[in-house]
Design a protein around this motif. Structure first.
Motif, PDB file in Angstrom:
ATOM      1  N   PRO A  84       0.778  -1.236   0.000  1.00 45.94           N
ATOM      2  CA  PRO A  84       0.000   0.000   0.000  1.00 45.94           C
ATOM      3  C   PRO A  84       0.815   1.295   0.000  1.00 45.94           C
ATOM      4  O   PRO A  84       0.588   2.146  -0.837  1.00 45.94           O
ATOM      5  CB  PRO A  84      -0.837  -0.094   1.264  1.00 45.94           C
ATOM      6  CG  PRO A  84      -0.820  -1.503   1.668  1.00 45.94           C
ATOM      7  CD  PRO A  84       0.396  -2.121   1.076  1.00 45.94           C
ATOM      8  N   GLY A  85       1.738   1.451   0.912  1.00 41.62           N
ATOM      9  CA  GLY A  85       2.462   2.721   1.008  1.00 41.62           C
ATOM     10  C   GLY A  85       3.309   3.032  -0.208  1.00 41.62           C
ATOM     11  O   GLY A  85       3.121   4.046  -0.875  1.00 41.62           O
ATOM     12  N   PHE A  86       4.217   2.158  -0.517  1.00 39.87           N
ATOM     13  CA  PHE A  86       5.171   2.403  -1.592  1.00 39.87           C
ATOM     14  C   PHE A  86       4.490   2.420  -2.950  1.00 39.87           C
ATOM     15  O   PHE A  86       4.664   3.351  -3.742  1.00 39.87           O
ATOM     16  CB  PHE A  86       6.268   1.334  -1.548  1.00 39.87           C
ATOM     17  CG  PHE A  86       7.368   1.551  -2.549  1.00 39.87           C
ATOM     18  CD1 PHE A  86       8.278   2.569  -2.380  1.00 39.87           C
ATOM     19  CD2 PHE A  86       7.494   0.723  -3.646  1.00 39.87           C
ATOM     20  CE1 PHE A  86       9.300   2.770  -3.286  1.00 39.87           C
ATOM     21  CE2 PHE A  86       8.506   0.909  -4.562  1.00 39.87           C
ATOM     22  CZ  PHE A  86       9.414   1.933  -4.379  1.00 39.87           C
ATOM     23  N   LEU A  87       3.699   1.404  -3.247  1.00 40.08           N
ATOM     24  CA  LEU A  87       3.091   1.293  -4.566  1.00 40.08           C
ATOM     25  C   LEU A  87       2.031   2.364  -4.814  1.00 40.08           C
ATOM     26  O   LEU A  87       1.942   2.896  -5.920  1.00 40.08           O
ATOM     27  CB  LEU A  87       2.497  -0.104  -4.768  1.00 40.08           C
ATOM     28  CG  LEU A  87       3.519  -1.234  -4.767  1.00 40.08           C
ATOM     29  CD1 LEU A  87       2.800  -2.573  -4.919  1.00 40.08           C
ATOM     30  CD2 LEU A  87       4.539  -1.050  -5.875  1.00 40.08           C
ATOM     31  N   SER A  88       1.247   2.719  -3.809  1.00 40.32           N
ATOM     32  CA  SER A  88       0.224   3.744  -4.020  1.00 40.32           C
ATOM     33  C   SER A  88       0.865   5.116  -4.219  1.00 40.32           C
ATOM     34  O   SER A  88       0.375   5.920  -5.010  1.00 40.32           O
ATOM     35  CB  SER A  88      -0.782   3.775  -2.879  1.00 40.32           C
ATOM     36  OG  SER A  88      -0.181   4.196  -1.684  1.00 40.32           O
ATOM     37  N   ALA A  89       1.957   5.375  -3.524  1.00 44.34           N
ATOM     38  CA  ALA A  89       2.659   6.652  -3.709  1.00 44.34           C
ATOM     39  C   ALA A  89       3.235   6.753  -5.117  1.00 44.34           C
ATOM     40  O   ALA A  89       3.168   7.809  -5.752  1.00 44.34           O
ATOM     41  CB  ALA A  89       3.762   6.806  -2.677  1.00 44.34           C
ATOM     42  N   ARG A  90       3.782   5.649  -5.630  1.00 43.41           N
ATOM     43  CA  ARG A  90       4.307   5.660  -6.999  1.00 43.41           C
ATOM     44  C   ARG A  90       3.181   5.826  -8.020  1.00 43.41           C
ATOM     45  O   ARG A  90       3.303   6.574  -8.984  1.00 43.41           O
ATOM     46  CB  ARG A  90       5.110   4.405  -7.291  1.00 43.41           C
ATOM     47  CG  ARG A  90       6.449   4.412  -6.553  1.00 43.41           C
ATOM     48  CD  ARG A  90       7.373   3.323  -6.995  1.00 43.41           C
ATOM     49  NE  ARG A  90       7.821   3.407  -8.364  1.00 43.41           N
ATOM     50  CZ  ARG A  90       8.830   4.163  -8.796  1.00 43.41           C
ATOM     51  NH1 ARG A  90       9.502   4.909  -7.958  1.00 43.41           N
ATOM     52  NH2 ARG A  90       9.182   4.163 -10.063  1.00 43.41           N
ATOM     53  N   ALA A  91       2.057   5.147  -7.800  1.00 45.18           N
ATOM     54  CA  ALA A  91       0.922   5.266  -8.720  1.00 45.18           C
ATOM     55  C   ALA A  91       0.376   6.693  -8.731  1.00 45.18           C
ATOM     56  O   ALA A  91       0.046   7.242  -9.784  1.00 45.18           O
ATOM     57  CB  ALA A  91      -0.168   4.277  -8.334  1.00 45.18           C
ATOM     58  N   LYS A  92       0.292   7.309  -7.541  1.00 40.75           N
ATOM     59  CA  LYS A  92      -0.193   8.693  -7.454  1.00 40.75           C
ATOM     60  C   LYS A  92       0.762   9.632  -8.179  1.00 40.75           C
ATOM     61  O   LYS A  92       0.338  10.531  -8.895  1.00 40.75           O
ATOM     62  CB  LYS A  92      -0.331   9.112  -5.990  1.00 40.75           C
ATOM     63  CG  LYS A  92      -0.863  10.513  -5.816  1.00 40.75           C
ATOM     64  CD  LYS A  92      -1.021  10.877  -4.357  1.00 40.75           C
ATOM     65  CE  LYS A  92      -1.539  12.286  -4.209  1.00 40.75           C
ATOM     66  NZ  LYS A  92      -1.680  12.673  -2.802  1.00 40.75           N
ATOM     67  N   GLY A  93       2.058   9.405  -8.008  1.00 37.49           N
ATOM     68  CA  GLY A  93       3.048  10.217  -8.705  1.00 37.49           C
ATOM     69  C   GLY A  93       2.923  10.116 -10.215  1.00 37.49           C
ATOM     70  O   GLY A  93       3.031  11.115 -10.932  1.00 37.49           O
ATOM     71  N   GLU A  94       2.676   8.908 -10.702  1.00 34.61           N
ATOM     72  CA  GLU A  94       2.481   8.723 -12.147  1.00 34.61           C
ATOM     73  C   GLU A  94       1.238   9.477 -12.619  1.00 34.61           C
ATOM     74  O   GLU A  94       1.272  10.140 -13.658  1.00 34.61           O
ATOM     75  CB  GLU A  94       2.335   7.244 -12.483  1.00 34.61           C
ATOM     76  CG  GLU A  94       3.643   6.503 -12.515  1.00 34.61           C
ATOM     77  CD  GLU A  94       3.463   5.041 -12.902  1.00 34.61           C
ATOM     78  OE1 GLU A  94       2.299   4.558 -12.964  1.00 34.61           O
ATOM     79  OE2 GLU A  94       4.478   4.389 -13.141  1.00 34.61           O
ATOM     80  N   ARG A  95       0.134   9.359 -11.868  1.00 35.36           N
ATOM     81  CA  ARG A  95      -1.112  10.045 -12.245  1.00 35.36           C
ATOM     82  C   ARG A  95      -0.915  11.556 -12.302  1.00 35.36           C
ATOM     83  O   ARG A  95      -1.500  12.231 -13.143  1.00 35.36           O
ATOM     84  CB  ARG A  95      -2.224   9.728 -11.244  1.00 35.36           C
ATOM     85  CG  ARG A  95      -2.907   8.423 -11.440  1.00 35.36           C
ATOM     86  CD  ARG A  95      -4.216   8.335 -10.683  1.00 35.36           C
ATOM     87  NE  ARG A  95      -4.167   8.837  -9.314  1.00 35.36           N
ATOM     88  CZ  ARG A  95      -3.816   8.119  -8.243  1.00 35.36           C
ATOM     89  NH1 ARG A  95      -3.466   6.853  -8.372  1.00 35.36           N
ATOM     90  NH2 ARG A  95      -3.818   8.659  -7.036  1.00 35.36           N
TER      91      ARG A  95
END
Length: 64
Positions: free
Chosen positions: A21-32
């Protein structure tokens, strides 16, 4: 065998590869949001600590 963790060159924390949750969601948000994402690095926990990285608050950084 040394614990393997993931981090980025500019990141403050290190994570277990399955942190989720923490690492992957932060990366996904950054991409968006169109942010520049730094490459993911795999290293030992000791190497990450030597670089001044702290354990992730969610996963604790170490493999279980």
């Amino acid at each position: 065998m040394e614990q393997q963790v993931i981090t980025t060159l500019k990141g403050r924390n290190y994570h277990r590869p399955d942190c989720g949750p923490g690492f992957l969601s932060a990366r996904a948000k950054g991409e968006r949001l169109g942010r520049k994402l730094h490459p993911v690095l795999t290293m030992t926990e000791a190497d990450a600590q030597q670089l001044g990285k702290k354990a992730c608050g969610h996963c604790g950084g170490t493999e279980q």
